[in-house]
Design an enzyme around this catalytic site. Structure first.
Site, PDB file in Angstrom:
ATOM      1  N   MET A  19       0.768  -1.492   0.201  1.00  0.00           N
ATOM      2  CA  MET A  19      -0.001  -0.037  -0.328  1.00  0.00           C
ATOM      3  C   MET A  19       0.767   0.818  -0.238  1.00  0.00           C
ATOM      4  SD  MET A  19      -3.541  -1.149   2.091  1.00  0.00           S
ATOM      5  CE  MET A  19      -2.901  -0.395   3.965  1.00  0.00           C
ATOM      6  N   HIS A  39       9.676  -3.304   3.476  1.00  0.00           N
ATOM      7  CA  HIS A  39       9.227  -3.884   2.231  1.00  0.00           C
ATOM      8  C   HIS A  39      10.274  -3.878   0.910  1.00  0.00           C
ATOM      9  CE1 HIS A  39       6.133  -1.283   2.955  1.00  0.00           C
ATOM     10  NE2 HIS A  39       4.923  -1.938   2.499  1.00  0.00           N
ATOM     11  N   VAL A  99      11.363  -7.163   9.826  1.00  0.00           N
ATOM     12  CA  VAL A  99      12.139  -6.060  10.245  1.00  0.00           C
ATOM     13  C   VAL A  99      12.208  -5.393  11.310  1.00  0.00           C
ATOM     14  CG1 VAL A  99      14.071  -4.557   9.136  1.00  0.00           C
ATOM     15  CG2 VAL A  99      12.795  -6.798   8.001  1.00  0.00           C
ATOM     16  N   SER A 145       6.678  -0.265   9.619  1.00  0.00           N
ATOM     17  CA  SER A 145       5.764  -0.077  10.236  1.00  0.00           C
ATOM     18  C   SER A 145       5.024   1.004   9.589  1.00  0.00           C
ATOM     19  CB  SER A 145       4.827  -0.307  11.205  1.00  0.00           C
ATOM     20  OG  SER A 145       3.023   0.014  11.112  1.00  0.00           O
ATOM     21  N   SER A 146       4.820   1.389   8.505  1.00  0.00           N
ATOM     22  CA  SER A 146       3.793   2.742   7.919  1.00  0.00           C
ATOM     23  C   SER A 146       3.274   3.886   8.644  1.00  0.00           C
ATOM     24  CB  SER A 146       3.772   3.021   7.043  1.00  0.00           C
ATOM     25  OG  SER A 146       2.310   1.861   6.786  1.00  0.00           O
TER      26      SER A 146
END
Ligand code: PAF
Length: 255
Positions: free
Chosen positions: A24, A31, A170, A179-180
């Site tokens: 997203m 990622h 990670v 995390s975003s």
């Protein structure tokens, strides 16, 4: 790297291995680990970038989701993506869209109890992405352990010709899982959020809950669940930000 914005323009070679990393956006080191695992395993590496409105149960959460296409495109190119598929919402959910995948089983409890409809949105968009890109392999992060279990169940139950590979979480140097959502934490909240990885070190639900509560965090849940094996899972709000994390437990350590 080719950027494809429209379904009509997506014309992938049908020879060799096509791999998919669904995202997203708001790409980070987690990622990068997915792309690093995927790159050597495929001839054509596709990353999707689609903030799926169907999986957000709170409009404020969707509105707060970070969007920086140029940054994400540069990140994807640097990490070896061949094709970045970034469709607009109207193409994924055109007027009249009315067919949903409604997973039970692995989708029950945990996140679903706090984010109603979340996995219906995830399963539907994953099936759509699998059908559009038609990869032989797709990679997902273990940080979203329940999501991995739901996607594996989707593939098994609907006989999808795709292999799902999971990649380890990670963590930053302070233990917090990437995390975003971490970008939304103030310095003080970030400090308090470190209680989450510390809680997982307890390796049992009661011990983990005690660590969270001692740090003033109100957990949504702390449980050992069967997600590809026994897994200690935690969700907690730190200020306005909701974070999730988990650690797989050796078989037999289920408490
Ligand atoms: O994990 C995510 O980022 C999303 O849930 C996914 C798998 C890309 C589906 O929208």
């Amino acid at each position: 790297m080719i950027v494809v914005r429209s379904l009509r323009e997506l014309d992938l070679p049908r020879h060799g291995t096509v791999g998919l990393v669904p995202t997203m956006g708001a790409l980070h080191g987690g990622h990068a680990a997915l792309l690093a695992a995927a790159r050597p395993a495929c001839d054509v590496l596709v990353a999707s970038l689609f903030v799926n409105p169907a999986q957000f149960s709170e409009p404020s959460d969707l509105a707060a989701y970070p969007h920086d296409f140029e940054r994400d495109a540069a990140f994807a190119a640097e990490h070896g993506v061949d094709v970045l598929f970034a469709p607009p919402a109207e193409e994924m959910y055109p007027p009249g869209f009315a067919t949903w995948v409604d997973p039970a089983g692995a989708a029950e409890g945990l996140e679903s109890a706090h984010r109603p409809g979340h996995f219906r949105g995830v399963a539907t968009v994953c099936l759509k992405l699998f059908n559009i890109v038609r990869p032989q392999i797709a990679w997902f992060g273990r940080k979203d352990a329940q999501q991995v279990a739901v996607v594996r169940q989707l593939v098994r139950d609907l006989n999808l010709p795709i292999e799902i590979r999971a990649v380890d979480t990670v963590r930053d140097a302070d233990g917090l899982a990437l995390s975003s959502r971490n970008a939304r934490l103030s310095a003080d909240e970030r400090e308090r959020a470190r209680a989450i990885p510390r809680a997982l070190e307890a390796r049992d639900a009661a011990g983990a809950r005690a660590v969270l509560e001692a740090s003033g965090l109100e957990p949504d849940y702390v449980e050992v669940a069967d997600l590809d094996g026994p897994t200690l899972v935690v969700a907690a709000r730190v200020g306005a930000t909701r974070l999730i994390d988990n650690v797989p437990l050796p078989e037999g350590e289920r408490r």
